[in-house]
Design an enzyme around this catalytic site. Structure first.
Site, PDB file in Angstrom:
ATOM      1  N   HIS A 143      -0.699  54.304  -2.303  1.00  0.00           N
ATOM      2  CA  HIS A 143      -0.151  53.271  -1.414  1.00  0.00           C
ATOM      3  C   HIS A 143      -0.273  51.939  -2.136  1.00  0.00           C
ATOM      4  O   HIS A 143      -1.290  51.254  -2.064  1.00  0.00           O
ATOM      5  CB  HIS A 143      -0.931  53.276  -0.084  1.00  0.00           C
ATOM      6  CG  HIS A 143      -0.356  52.354   0.947  1.00  0.00           C
ATOM      7  ND1 HIS A 143      -0.508  52.568   2.305  1.00  0.00           N
ATOM      8  CD2 HIS A 143       0.374  51.216   0.830  1.00  0.00           C
ATOM      9  CE1 HIS A 143       0.109  51.599   2.973  1.00  0.00           C
ATOM     10  NE2 HIS A 143       0.641  50.756   2.095  1.00  0.00           N
ATOM     11  N   HIS A 176       5.081  54.025   6.461  1.00  0.00           N
ATOM     12  CA  HIS A 176       3.997  53.246   7.054  1.00  0.00           C
ATOM     13  C   HIS A 176       4.047  53.501   8.560  1.00  0.00           C
ATOM     14  O   HIS A 176       5.123  53.447   9.160  1.00  0.00           O
ATOM     15  CB  HIS A 176       4.210  51.754   6.827  1.00  0.00           C
ATOM     16  CG  HIS A 176       3.879  51.277   5.453  1.00  0.00           C
ATOM     17  ND1 HIS A 176       4.317  51.905   4.327  1.00  0.00           N
ATOM     18  CD2 HIS A 176       3.130  50.226   5.033  1.00  0.00           C
ATOM     19  CE1 HIS A 176       3.854  51.248   3.262  1.00  0.00           C
ATOM     20  NE2 HIS A 176       3.140  50.228   3.658  1.00  0.00           N
ATOM     21  N   HIS A 196       2.362  48.692  -3.372  1.00  0.00           N
ATOM     22  CA  HIS A 196       3.680  48.052  -3.470  1.00  0.00           C
ATOM     23  C   HIS A 196       3.712  47.263  -4.768  1.00  0.00           C
ATOM     24  O   HIS A 196       2.911  46.341  -4.935  1.00  0.00           O
ATOM     25  CB  HIS A 196       3.902  47.117  -2.279  1.00  0.00           C
ATOM     26  CG  HIS A 196       3.770  47.810  -0.949  1.00  0.00           C
ATOM     27  ND1 HIS A 196       4.842  48.398  -0.318  1.00  0.00           N
ATOM     28  CD2 HIS A 196       2.692  48.057  -0.160  1.00  0.00           C
ATOM     29  CE1 HIS A 196       4.435  48.945   0.818  1.00  0.00           C
ATOM     30  NE2 HIS A 196       3.129  48.766   0.934  1.00  0.00           N
ATOM     31  N   ASP A 200      -2.799  48.795  -1.615  1.00  0.00           N
ATOM     32  CA  ASP A 200      -1.670  48.215  -0.869  1.00  0.00           C
ATOM     33  C   ASP A 200      -0.958  47.107  -1.665  1.00  0.00           C
ATOM     34  O   ASP A 200       0.016  47.393  -2.347  1.00  0.00           O
ATOM     35  CB  ASP A 200      -2.148  47.697   0.499  1.00  0.00           C
ATOM     36  CG  ASP A 200      -1.046  47.656   1.552  1.00  0.00           C
ATOM     37  OD1 ASP A 200       0.089  48.072   1.243  1.00  0.00           O
ATOM     38  OD2 ASP A 200      -1.307  47.226   2.684  1.00  0.00           O
ATOM     39  N   ASP A 201      -1.433  45.881  -1.542  1.00  0.00           N
ATOM     40  CA  ASP A 201      -0.859  44.737  -2.277  1.00  0.00           C
ATOM     41  C   ASP A 201      -2.016  44.001  -2.953  1.00  0.00           C
ATOM     42  O   ASP A 201      -2.449  42.943  -2.478  1.00  0.00           O
ATOM     43  CB  ASP A 201      -0.129  43.803  -1.302  1.00  0.00           C
ATOM     44  CG  ASP A 201       1.023  44.504  -0.604  1.00  0.00           C
ATOM     45  OD1 ASP A 201       2.067  44.720  -1.236  1.00  0.00           O
ATOM     46  OD2 ASP A 201       0.854  44.865   0.585  1.00  0.00           O
ATOM     47  N   GLU A 248      -0.253  50.997  11.385  1.00  0.00           N
ATOM     48  CA  GLU A 248      -0.973  49.892  10.729  1.00  0.00           C
ATOM     49  C   GLU A 248      -1.263  48.847  11.808  1.00  0.00           C
ATOM     50  O   GLU A 248      -2.405  48.587  12.135  1.00  0.00           O
ATOM     51  CB  GLU A 248      -0.132  49.287   9.600  1.00  0.00           C
ATOM     52  CG  GLU A 248      -0.805  48.096   8.918  1.00  0.00           C
ATOM     53  CD  GLU A 248       0.090  47.402   7.875  1.00  0.00           C
ATOM     54  OE1 GLU A 248       1.303  47.658   7.848  1.00  0.00           O
ATOM     55  OE2 GLU A 248      -0.450  46.590   7.107  1.00  0.00           O
TER      56      GLU A 248
HETATM   57 ZN   LIG Z   1       1.757  49.037   2.514  1.00  0.00          ZN
END
Ligand SMILES: [Zn+2]
Length: 338
Positions: free
Chosen positions: A15, A195, A17, A276-277, A198
């Protein structure tokens, strides 16, 4: 900063990005190269903007900064920087999300994005020791027609894309909006993730499973609010790609110590931990392992379980080569000494 062996255990990142790996330094370098002026004085001022109040405030900055990504070289540089960093953090396999619509909306062709990313990914195993897959994500706050057009435009590049995902603003954009697009992706032989759960309630996860037919749920954090959903996820061994540092930065969870990860593992859910980021949320994959180990008092064997889960949940089952990679990675996890 060097990471402890426990944080560097071999792991897959599922996961991630790629646009969320844009560090302020690279953003400024690419802006200079492309003659773009960012509305921040310097990297320090930009870092200060990384204090978010919720998902939307993050997304606003995330899209603003993407303006610096214009050419194949830019996307190659972005992916190569991530892969180098991931390798230092024990990542051996990465399944990388990208958001084509965030680029095509700015006039950057999908081909530019895929070709640029592919260049970095193609030599990643040799250069960084990290095998890779690419997952095309649809922006769920845009109309389903736009997602369908994106899938259509991606057809020439499907040899480099393993699957599709669904990201961006969740609440008000349920999975069912993308039923046809996912059916079309399925018909093209693409793997499916989304997703869900969340910020959205458990109904978003149910829809991702039952309407879209996803194999993995990205986040799935709020699944714990619905015991029936937990039972379903456990029964079908549906992996969840959790992102604990992201949950804290976006205020879904107040402090990491309150994260339900241990309870989710105890419930029998197939949990993985991801960044994630990472440029925005304060840590890459190994940093995230370190943080959950410290904050949640997960013992080394539970950390090994998270690493094992990451390879089990990876799309490393499409070829003999991938099966061999998975076997090798799993053996390395078992042999890893803390
Ligand atoms: Zn994400």
């Amino acid at each position: 900063m060097s990471l402890a062996p426990l944080a560097r255990i071999p792991k897959a990142e599922l996961h991630l990005h790629i646009e969320g790996t844009l560090e302020p330094e690279l953003a400024f370098a690419l802006a200079a190269r492309n003659g773009i002026t960012l509305p921040y004085a310097d990297t320090e001022a930009l870092r200060k903007a990384y204090l978010f109040t919720d998902l939307q405030s993050f997304l606003d900055l995330y899209y603003e900064l993407m303006a610096v990504l214009l050419t194949e070289d830019d996307f190659e540089a972005l992916a190569d920087a991530y892969l180098a960093r991931a390798a230092e953090q024990g990542v051996r396999h990465a399944e990388i999300f990208f958001d084509p619509q965030a680029h095509t909306a700015r006039g950057v062709a999908l081909g530019t994005v895929v070709e640029g990313l592919s260049r970095a990914l193609a030599r990643s195993e040799e250069r960084h020791g990290v095998s890779t897959k690419l997952i095309l994500c649809f922006l769920r706050d845009l109309p389903a027609e736009s997602a369908m057009e994106t899938l259509e435009a991606a057809k020439p590049y499907l040899d480099r894309i393993v699957g599709v995902g669904l990201d961006s603003a969740e609440v008000g954009n349920p999975a069912s909006k993308f039923r046809e697009v996912y059916a079309a992706a399925d018909a093209l032989g693409l793997r499916k993730v989304a997703h869900a759960g969340e910020e959205g309630d458990p109904s978003y996860v149910w829809e991702a499973l039952d309407v879209l037919g996803v194999e993995r749920v990205d986040h799935g954090l709020r699944s714990m609010e619905d015991p029936e959903l937990v039972a379903r996820l456990v029964r079908d061994r549906v992996p969840l790609t959790l992102c604990p540092l992201s949950n804290v930065r976006l205020r879904t969870i107040e402090v990491l110590e309150d994260h339900p990860l241990p309870a989710m593992m105890d419930a029998g859910l197939l949990c993985t931990v991801n960044s994630d980021d990472p440029a925005y949320f304060g840590g890459y994959a190994g940093d995230t392992f370190h943080a959950v180990h410290e904050a949640l008092a997960l013992d080394p064997e539970r950390m090994r379980e998270l690493a094992r889960n990451s390879f089990e949940a990876a799309f490393l089952d499409g070829s003999e080569e991938d099966e061999a990679r998975r076997a090798r990675y799993l053996a390395d996890v078992e042999a890893w000494e803390f």
